[in-house]
Design a protein around this motif. Structure first.
Motif, PDB file in Angstrom:
ATOM      1  N   ALA A 286       0.861  -1.184   0.000  1.00 57.99           N
ATOM      2  CA  ALA A 286       0.000   0.000   0.000  1.00 57.99           C
ATOM      3  C   ALA A 286       0.894   1.230   0.000  1.00 57.99           C
ATOM      4  O   ALA A 286       1.992   1.205   0.580  1.00 57.99           O
ATOM      5  N   ILE A 287       0.427   2.281  -0.662  1.00 59.17           N
ATOM      6  CA  ILE A 287       1.204   3.514  -0.786  1.00 59.17           C
ATOM      7  C   ILE A 287       0.372   4.685  -0.270  1.00 59.17           C
ATOM      8  O   ILE A 287      -0.799   4.826  -0.619  1.00 59.17           O
ATOM      9  N   GLN A 288       0.978   5.526   0.579  1.00 59.52           N
ATOM     10  CA  GLN A 288       0.313   6.733   1.066  1.00 59.52           C
ATOM     11  C   GLN A 288       1.351   7.841   1.178  1.00 59.52           C
ATOM     12  O   GLN A 288       2.290   7.755   1.964  1.00 59.52           O
ATOM     13  N   ASN A 289       1.187   8.891   0.358  1.00 60.70           N
ATOM     14  CA  ASN A 289       2.123  10.026   0.382  1.00 60.70           C
ATOM     15  C   ASN A 289       3.582   9.563   0.268  1.00 60.70           C
ATOM     16  O   ASN A 289       4.452  10.002   1.043  1.00 60.70           O
TER      17      ASN A 289
ATOM     18  N   PRO B 156       1.479  -1.372  12.794  1.00 55.20           N
ATOM     19  CA  PRO B 156       1.697  -0.036  13.341  1.00 55.20           C
ATOM     20  C   PRO B 156       2.576  -0.014  14.584  1.00 55.20           C
ATOM     21  O   PRO B 156       2.923   1.061  15.081  1.00 55.20           O
ATOM     22  N   SER B 157       2.949  -1.201  15.107  1.00 53.00           N
ATOM     23  CA  SER B 157       3.810  -1.275  16.289  1.00 53.00           C
ATOM     24  C   SER B 157       4.425  -2.654  16.380  1.00 53.00           C
ATOM     25  O   SER B 157       4.002  -3.601  15.703  1.00 53.00           O
ATOM     26  N   LYS B 158       5.422  -2.785  17.245  1.00 54.37           N
ATOM     27  CA  LYS B 158       6.025  -4.096  17.487  1.00 54.37           C
ATOM     28  C   LYS B 158       5.024  -5.034  18.147  1.00 54.37           C
ATOM     29  O   LYS B 158       5.011  -6.242  17.879  1.00 54.37           O
ATOM     30  N   ALA B 159       4.190  -4.486  19.032  1.00 49.59           N
ATOM     31  CA  ALA B 159       3.221  -5.323  19.752  1.00 49.59           C
ATOM     32  C   ALA B 159       2.252  -5.999  18.802  1.00 49.59           C
ATOM     33  O   ALA B 159       1.945  -7.192  18.957  1.00 49.59           O
ATOM     34  N   TRP B 160       1.767  -5.273  17.806  1.00 46.93           N
ATOM     35  CA  TRP B 160       0.832  -5.862  16.850  1.00 46.93           C
ATOM     36  C   TRP B 160       1.504  -6.968  16.035  1.00 46.93           C
ATOM     37  O   TRP B 160       0.852  -7.904  15.580  1.00 46.93           O
ATOM     38  N   ASN B 161       2.802  -6.886  15.863  1.00 47.63           N
ATOM     39  CA  ASN B 161       3.533  -7.881  15.082  1.00 47.63           C
ATOM     40  C   ASN B 161       4.188  -8.949  15.955  1.00 47.63           C
ATOM     41  O   ASN B 161       4.934  -9.783  15.459  1.00 47.63           O
ATOM     42  N   SER B 162       3.885  -8.929  17.225  1.00 57.47           N
ATOM     43  CA  SER B 162       4.473  -9.879  18.150  1.00 57.47           C
ATOM     44  C   SER B 162       3.814 -11.255  18.035  1.00 57.47           C
ATOM     45  O   SER B 162       2.645 -11.373  17.661  1.00 57.47           O
ATOM     46  N   THR B 163       4.568 -12.274  18.385  1.00 57.90           N
ATOM     47  CA  THR B 163       4.016 -13.631  18.481  1.00 57.90           C
ATOM     48  C   THR B 163       3.877 -14.053  19.942  1.00 57.90           C
ATOM     49  O   THR B 163       3.674 -15.231  20.235  1.00 57.90           O
ATOM     50  N   ASN B 164       3.977 -13.086  20.842  1.00 60.13           N
ATOM     51  CA  ASN B 164       3.860 -13.334  22.277  1.00 60.13           C
ATOM     52  C   ASN B 164       2.438 -13.802  22.597  1.00 60.13           C
ATOM     53  O   ASN B 164       1.473 -13.060  22.417  1.00 60.13           O
TER      54      ASN B 164
ATOM     55  N   ARG C 194     -10.158   7.198   2.725  1.00 65.21           N
ATOM     56  CA  ARG C 194     -10.192   8.061   3.899  1.00 65.21           C
ATOM     57  C   ARG C 194      -8.851   8.096   4.628  1.00 65.21           C
ATOM     58  O   ARG C 194      -8.771   8.534   5.775  1.00 65.21           O
ATOM     59  N   GLY C 195      -7.811   7.612   3.966  1.00 65.79           N
ATOM     60  CA  GLY C 195      -6.496   7.604   4.582  1.00 65.79           C
ATOM     61  C   GLY C 195      -6.326   6.563   5.662  1.00 65.79           C
ATOM     62  O   GLY C 195      -5.540   6.741   6.600  1.00 65.79           O
TER      63      GLY C 195
ATOM     64  N   GLN D  82      -2.247   8.714   9.259  1.00 61.37           N
ATOM     65  CA  GLN D  82      -1.663   9.973   9.724  1.00 61.37           C
ATOM     66  C   GLN D  82      -1.109   9.840  11.131  1.00 61.37           C
ATOM     67  O   GLN D  82      -0.017  10.318  11.438  1.00 61.37           O
ATOM     68  N   SER D  83      -1.870   9.169  11.983  1.00 59.37           N
ATOM     69  CA  SER D  83      -1.443   9.019  13.376  1.00 59.37           C
ATOM     70  C   SER D  83      -0.696   7.721  13.637  1.00 59.37           C
ATOM     71  O   SER D  83      -0.058   7.564  14.682  1.00 59.37           O
ATOM     72  N   ASP D  84      -0.776   6.776  12.687  1.00 60.49           N
ATOM     73  CA  ASP D  84      -0.195   5.441  12.852  1.00 60.49           C
ATOM     74  C   ASP D  84      -0.799   4.695  14.032  1.00 60.49           C
ATOM     75  O   ASP D  84      -0.157   3.832  14.639  1.00 60.49           O
ATOM     76  N   LYS D  85      -2.037   5.015  14.359  1.00 62.05           N
ATOM     77  CA  LYS D  85      -2.732   4.382  15.465  1.00 62.05           C
ATOM     78  C   LYS D  85      -3.879   3.519  14.945  1.00 62.05           C
ATOM     79  O   LYS D  85      -4.539   3.864  13.952  1.00 62.05           O
TER      80      LYS D  85
END
Length: 361
Positions: A43-46, A77-85, A105-106, A135-138
């Protein structure tokens, strides 16, 4: 009056494609490479580039990443979301991401199949849509797939948006899923329809051989690629091996029609096995021809053109159009150990390429 073709005879009704081969243009640039992550989504954004890939593909990198200027893969968007914990709830971390897609809508929508492994069962509370504000990476929303639309062998594959609705393909349990974005209500359509079931007599050939899950068992992928017409009136979809069908989105959006859509489906085109597609604003659809390592187009009139043939585009998956270029993640998934009797044949690095549509170099 437009004639609706019976799906019982869907294959017999396809006419052959109109092929027109253009001179191959040397417009394929390398955007990024990885020796860790195997990606099938982009995906591409700006001018920011995001990639994703399922962990069952033997990927050693994150499930979703943002590519830095030096090629660094930053877990997104974070290490936690990509964790296998295992201590992190399944609803708050990725299990097996199969697709990412940006809406108007971005927001980045991340499709997590929630399966244990390739061909595995869906894990409870693991299959979901994760929505990230670019925009917020949240993370702004997490939508768990309802048990009413998931089956034990579901593999939710990809997503497209049409106003207040989203459409998804299920490549495991053949069918489509409709999501009302306002109410979050979901429903299935075209379960085990000839338009969503992979045909037994259409093999996937790459590197001169049939792609097999195991010896003597050819890979079959049910409803997989999909695209919306520019006016959003038609949804095009197919098993990975083809052939393609189309249906008017007004029927998909009507919950009351969910059990009566099959006779609204039209046969569309008999394309070869494709990794993915992207629809241009002019109605020209870009698709990756797996067997040929090629990027081709099909016009609304059914004329097919070849843009580029290159061995680097091996199993080029879901393409994305941005600012006059087509971005192509080369997945090489047929070369992983799962499909080669336990021996990986992946040729690293995994590449992300960009094809310039504007002019030859």
């Amino acid at each position: 009056m437009r004639k609706i073709i019976s799906l019982a005879s869907i294959i017999a009704c396809f006419s052959g494609p109109i092929w027109a081969y253009a001179d191959t243009l040397d417009n394929l640039d390398t955007v990024a490479e990885s020796y860790q992550m195997m990606w099938n989504g982009v995906a591409i954004q700006n001018n920011e580039v995001y990639v994703s890939g399922p962990l069952w593909s033997d990927s050693k990198g994150p499930s979703v990443a943002k590519i830095g200027e030096n090629g660094e893969l930053k877990p997104y968007p974070s290490k936690a979301w990509n964790s296998t914990n295992s201590e992190i709830p399944l609803s708050k971390r990725f299990v097996n991401v199969n697709a990412i897609h940006k809406d108007d809508r971005g927001q980045l929508w991340i499709v997590d199949t929630g399966v244990s492994t390739f061909g595995g069962s869906v894990i409870k509370d693991a299959a979901k849509l994760v929505v990230v504000n670019l925009q917020s990476d949240k993370v702004s929303d997490v939508i768990l797939f309802s048990p009413l639309v998931l089956k034990a062998n579901s593999y939710v594959d990809d997503i497209r948006f049409n106003g207040d609705y989203a459409y998804l393909t299920d490549a495991g349990a053949p069918g489509l899923i409709v999501l009302n974005l306002k109410t979050k209500k979901m429903w299935r359509v075209l379960d085990n329809s000839p338009s969503t079931v992979a045909l037994k007599n259409r093999d996937i050939f790459l590197d001169g051989k049939v792609v097999e899950v195991m010896k003597g068992q050819p890979l079959r992928v049910n409803s997989d690629p999909l695209a919306l017409s520019p006016d959003k009136k038609w949804l095009y979809f197919a098993p990975l091996q083809g052939p393609w069908s189309k249906v008017e989105t007004r029927y998909l959006n009507d919950f009351g029609m969910k059990d009566n859509i099959q006779n609204k489906v039209h046969s569309w085109f008999n394309l070869p096995p494709v990794g993915g597609v992207a629809m241009g604003k002019d109605g020209i659809m870009y698709f990756t021809d797996l067997a040929a390592n090629a990027l081709r187009t099909i016009s609304p009139e059914g004329k097919i053109n070849t843009l580029v043939v290159d061995p680097r585009l091996h199993w080029a998956d879901a393409p994305v159009i941005d600012k006059g270029s087509v971005y192509l993640p080369a997945f090489q998934v047929d070369r992983i150990a799962t499909f080669n009797e336990g021996v990986s044949r992946v040729e690293f690095p995994i590449g992300l390429y960009k094809f310039d549509l504007r002019q030859p170099k």
